[in-house]
Design an enzyme around this catalytic site. Structure first.
Site, PDB file in Angstrom:
ATOM      1  N   GLY A  46     -34.703 -14.838  24.379  1.00  0.00           N
ATOM      2  CA  GLY A  46     -34.089 -15.398  25.594  1.00  0.00           C
ATOM      3  C   GLY A  46     -34.483 -14.619  26.832  1.00  0.00           C
TER       4      GLY A  46
ATOM      5  NE  ARG B 157     -35.908 -22.274  30.215  1.00  0.00           N
ATOM      6  CZ  ARG B 157     -34.879 -21.974  31.014  1.00  0.00           C
ATOM      7  NH1 ARG B 157     -34.654 -22.695  32.094  1.00  0.00           N
ATOM      8  NH2 ARG B 157     -34.088 -20.958  30.733  1.00  0.00           N
TER       9      ARG B 157
ATOM     10  CG  ASN C 150     -30.369 -12.011  26.061  1.00  0.00           C
ATOM     11  OD1 ASN C 150     -29.289 -11.745  26.602  1.00  0.00           O
ATOM     12  ND2 ASN C 150     -31.227 -12.861  26.592  1.00  0.00           N
TER      13      ASN C 150
ATOM     14  CE1 TYR D 114     -21.125 -18.048  24.688  1.00  0.00           C
ATOM     15  CE2 TYR D 114     -19.163 -17.127  25.714  1.00  0.00           C
ATOM     16  CZ  TYR D 114     -20.521 -17.066  25.448  1.00  0.00           C
ATOM     17  OH  TYR D 114     -21.269 -16.025  25.943  1.00  0.00           O
TER      18      TYR D 114
HETATM   19  P1  NDP Z   1     -29.208 -17.614  30.758  1.00  0.00           P
HETATM   20  O1  NDP Z   1     -28.873 -19.059  30.550  1.00  0.00           O
HETATM   21  O2  NDP Z   1     -29.649 -17.182  32.086  1.00  0.00           O
HETATM   22  O3  NDP Z   1     -30.282 -17.157  29.655  1.00  0.00           O
HETATM   23  C1  NDP Z   1     -30.199 -17.578  28.322  1.00  0.00           C
HETATM   24  C2  NDP Z   1     -31.511 -17.285  27.610  1.00  0.00           C
HETATM   25  O4  NDP Z   1     -31.382 -17.699  26.234  1.00  0.00           O
HETATM   26  C3  NDP Z   1     -32.678 -18.060  28.206  1.00  0.00           C
HETATM   27  O5  NDP Z   1     -33.811 -17.221  28.286  1.00  0.00           O
HETATM   28  C4  NDP Z   1     -32.919 -19.176  27.203  1.00  0.00           C
HETATM   29  O6  NDP Z   1     -34.310 -19.486  27.165  1.00  0.00           O
HETATM   30  C5  NDP Z   1     -32.495 -18.507  25.886  1.00  0.00           C
HETATM   31  N1  NDP Z   1     -32.134 -19.505  24.887  1.00  0.00           N
HETATM   32  C6  NDP Z   1     -31.072 -20.343  24.907  1.00  0.00           C
HETATM   33  N2  NDP Z   1     -31.102 -21.156  23.840  1.00  0.00           N
HETATM   34  C7  NDP Z   1     -32.224 -20.828  23.133  1.00  0.00           C
HETATM   35  C8  NDP Z   1     -32.818 -21.321  21.945  1.00  0.00           C
HETATM   36  N3  NDP Z   1     -32.269 -22.323  21.247  1.00  0.00           N
HETATM   37  N4  NDP Z   1     -33.964 -20.760  21.517  1.00  0.00           N
HETATM   38  C9  NDP Z   1     -34.526 -19.747  22.209  1.00  0.00           C
HETATM   39  N5  NDP Z   1     -34.012 -19.226  23.329  1.00  0.00           N
HETATM   40  C10 NDP Z   1     -32.879 -19.770  23.797  1.00  0.00           C
HETATM   41  O7  NDP Z   1     -27.887 -16.827  30.324  1.00  0.00           O
HETATM   42  P2  NDP Z   1     -27.555 -15.259  30.194  1.00  0.00           P
HETATM   43  O8  NDP Z   1     -28.693 -14.423  30.553  1.00  0.00           O
HETATM   44  O9  NDP Z   1     -26.274 -15.057  30.897  1.00  0.00           O
HETATM   45  O10 NDP Z   1     -27.257 -15.187  28.635  1.00  0.00           O
HETATM   46  C11 NDP Z   1     -27.857 -14.258  27.752  1.00  0.00           C
HETATM   47  C12 NDP Z   1     -26.858 -13.858  26.684  1.00  0.00           C
HETATM   48  O11 NDP Z   1     -25.773 -13.188  27.310  1.00  0.00           O
HETATM   49  C13 NDP Z   1     -26.249 -15.020  25.904  1.00  0.00           C
HETATM   50  O12 NDP Z   1     -26.169 -14.652  24.546  1.00  0.00           O
HETATM   51  C14 NDP Z   1     -24.861 -15.159  26.509  1.00  0.00           C
HETATM   52  O13 NDP Z   1     -23.939 -15.703  25.598  1.00  0.00           O
HETATM   53  C15 NDP Z   1     -24.557 -13.697  26.807  1.00  0.00           C
HETATM   54  N6  NDP Z   1     -23.504 -13.465  27.788  1.00  0.00           N
HETATM   55  C16 NDP Z   1     -23.600 -14.000  29.054  1.00  0.00           C
HETATM   56  C17 NDP Z   1     -22.590 -13.749  29.958  1.00  0.00           C
HETATM   57  C18 NDP Z   1     -22.591 -14.350  31.320  1.00  0.00           C
HETATM   58  O14 NDP Z   1     -21.503 -14.387  31.946  1.00  0.00           O
HETATM   59  N7  NDP Z   1     -23.707 -14.792  31.852  1.00  0.00           N
HETATM   60  C19 NDP Z   1     -21.454 -12.890  29.612  1.00  0.00           C
HETATM   61  C20 NDP Z   1     -21.443 -12.436  28.263  1.00  0.00           C
HETATM   62  C21 NDP Z   1     -22.460 -12.695  27.401  1.00  0.00           C
HETATM   63  P3  NDP Z   1     -34.936 -20.959  27.072  1.00  0.00           P
HETATM   64  O15 NDP Z   1     -33.981 -21.884  27.755  1.00  0.00           O
HETATM   65  O16 NDP Z   1     -36.262 -20.824  27.753  1.00  0.00           O
HETATM   66  O17 NDP Z   1     -35.054 -21.196  25.626  1.00  0.00           O
HETATM   67  C1  8X3 Z   2     -19.645 -15.146  28.982  1.00  0.00           C
HETATM   68  C2  8X3 Z   2     -18.458 -14.477  29.585  1.00  0.00           C
HETATM   69  O1  8X3 Z   2     -16.001 -14.714  30.170  1.00  0.00           O
HETATM   70  O2  8X3 Z   2     -17.453 -16.654  30.533  1.00  0.00           O
HETATM   71  O3  8X3 Z   2     -19.845 -14.744  27.679  1.00  0.00           O
HETATM   72  O4  8X3 Z   2     -16.848 -16.030  28.315  1.00  0.00           O
HETATM   73  S1  8X3 Z   2     -17.136 -15.522  29.635  1.00  0.00           S
END
Ligand code: NDP
Ligand code: 8X3
Length: 255
Positions: A9, A35, A87, A153
């Site tokens: 990711g 992507r 991630n 989630y």
């Molecule tokens: P983004 O949406 O900005 O990034 C998510 C990444 O995951 C992208 O690079 C996407 O790439 C990849 N991804 C999603 N689905 C797939 C798939 N099926 N196969 C391969 N790659 C995949 O979100 P974040 O950076 O915020 O999220 C990253 C992690 O952090 C996640 O696990 C999220 O749950 C966690 N997180 C996020 C928080 C937040 O508030 N933002 C808080 C806590 C945890 P592509 O679409 O190119 O495949």
């Molecule tokens: C993402 C953080 O608080 O939206 O994992 O669930 S929260």
């Protein structure tokens, strides 16, 4: 000795920020996501800026076959992986359980749980063979607490928490470290994806308080992997000052 990090990711948000920070600290990178154009663009930007080696692998973590085929490419090249950042993940929908969309549930379970398992299943044997490695699992505050409409989630991230603990117990005897970072609200593409592309609603999630940014989490990941070899950070929770708990944001106080 130059180290290599495999980041799932990496096309957006936390994964992308981590790629940049690690490259700036002389890591070679294996970047993954679905992507390809973003992977290509980012690999070029990183190579041009940091003069480090970047391999891109375009696959969907929900497909065990795609995961296996892509990791096999690395095995064929005898690549050593020092750090795996699990991630890739997403939230899809924000409904009460009784109104939930089964497609949203499948997406979250297949990506956050099964995707993390598929990737780990293929990479861990390599780390065991090498006799070293560090896995950093990206959980969430949603894996420590729950909040209304977070149901599935939160369930997937509780599973990441359980898997993180299991991996650490199972892998210590092979010299492999396992850590987790559990963030609160980070402004990335996360809310846009969760709210099915509704940019206006997604923006509102971060109104009236200072959310975390992807670089805050990248910083924590780099801290974790740069400790001395005998030190392991098991688990980290990182929240915005204005978010004392999951689903609880103090807005319009100026922080
Ligand atoms: P983004 O949406 O900005 O990034 C998510 C990444 O995951 C992208 O690079 C996407 O790439 C990849 N991804 C999603 N689905 C797939 C798939 N099926 N196969 C391969 N790659 C995949 O979100 P974040 O950076 O915020 O999220 C990253 C992690 O952090 C996640 O696990 C999220 O749950 C966690 N997180 C996020 C928080 C937040 O508030 N933002 C808080 C806590 C945890 P592509 O679409 O190119 O495949
Ligand atoms: C993402 C953080 O608080 O939206 O994992 O669930 S929260």
């Amino acid at each position: 000795m130059v180290k290599t990090a495999f980041i799932t990711g990496a096309t957006s948000g936390i994964g992308k920020a981590t790629a940049h920070l690690l490259a700036s600290n002389a890591y070679n990178l294996i970047l993954t996501g679905r992507r390809q154009e973003r992977l290509t663009e980012e690999a070029k930007a990183i190579r041009d800026t940091y003069n480090t080696e970047v391999t891109t692998l375009c696959f969907d973590v929900r497909s065990n076959e795609e995961v296996k085929a892509n990791v096999q490419k690395l095995i064929d090249q005898n690549v050593v992986i020092d750090v795996l950042v699990n991630n890739a993940g997403l939230a899809s929908g924000l409904d009460k359980l009784q109104n939930g969309d089964v497609e949203d549930w499948d997406k979250m379970i297949d990506t956050n749980v099964k995707g993390l398992l598929y990737v780990s299943r293929q990479i861990i044997p390599l780390l065991i063979k090498q006799g070293h490695g560090h896995i950093v699992n990206i959980g969430s505050i949603a894996g420590k607490e729950v909040y209304p409409n977070g149901n599935v989630y939160c369930g997937t991230k509780h599973m990441v928490d359980a898997l993180n603990q299991s991996m650490r117990r199972e892998l210590a005897e092979y010299g492999i470290k396992v850590s987790a970072v559990n963030p609160g609200a980070v402004e990335t593409e996360f809310s846009l994806v969760r709210l099915h592309g509704n940019a206006e609603k997604a923006k509102k999630v971060y109104d009236g308080f200072e959310n975390l940014v992807a670089e805050d989490i990248a910083d924590a990941i780099y801290y974790i992997i740069s400790r001395p070899e005998h030190v392991n950070i098991n688990d980290m929770i990182i929240m915005p000052k204005a978010q004392p708990a999951a689903g609880n944001v103090i807005r319009n106080k100026g922080y």
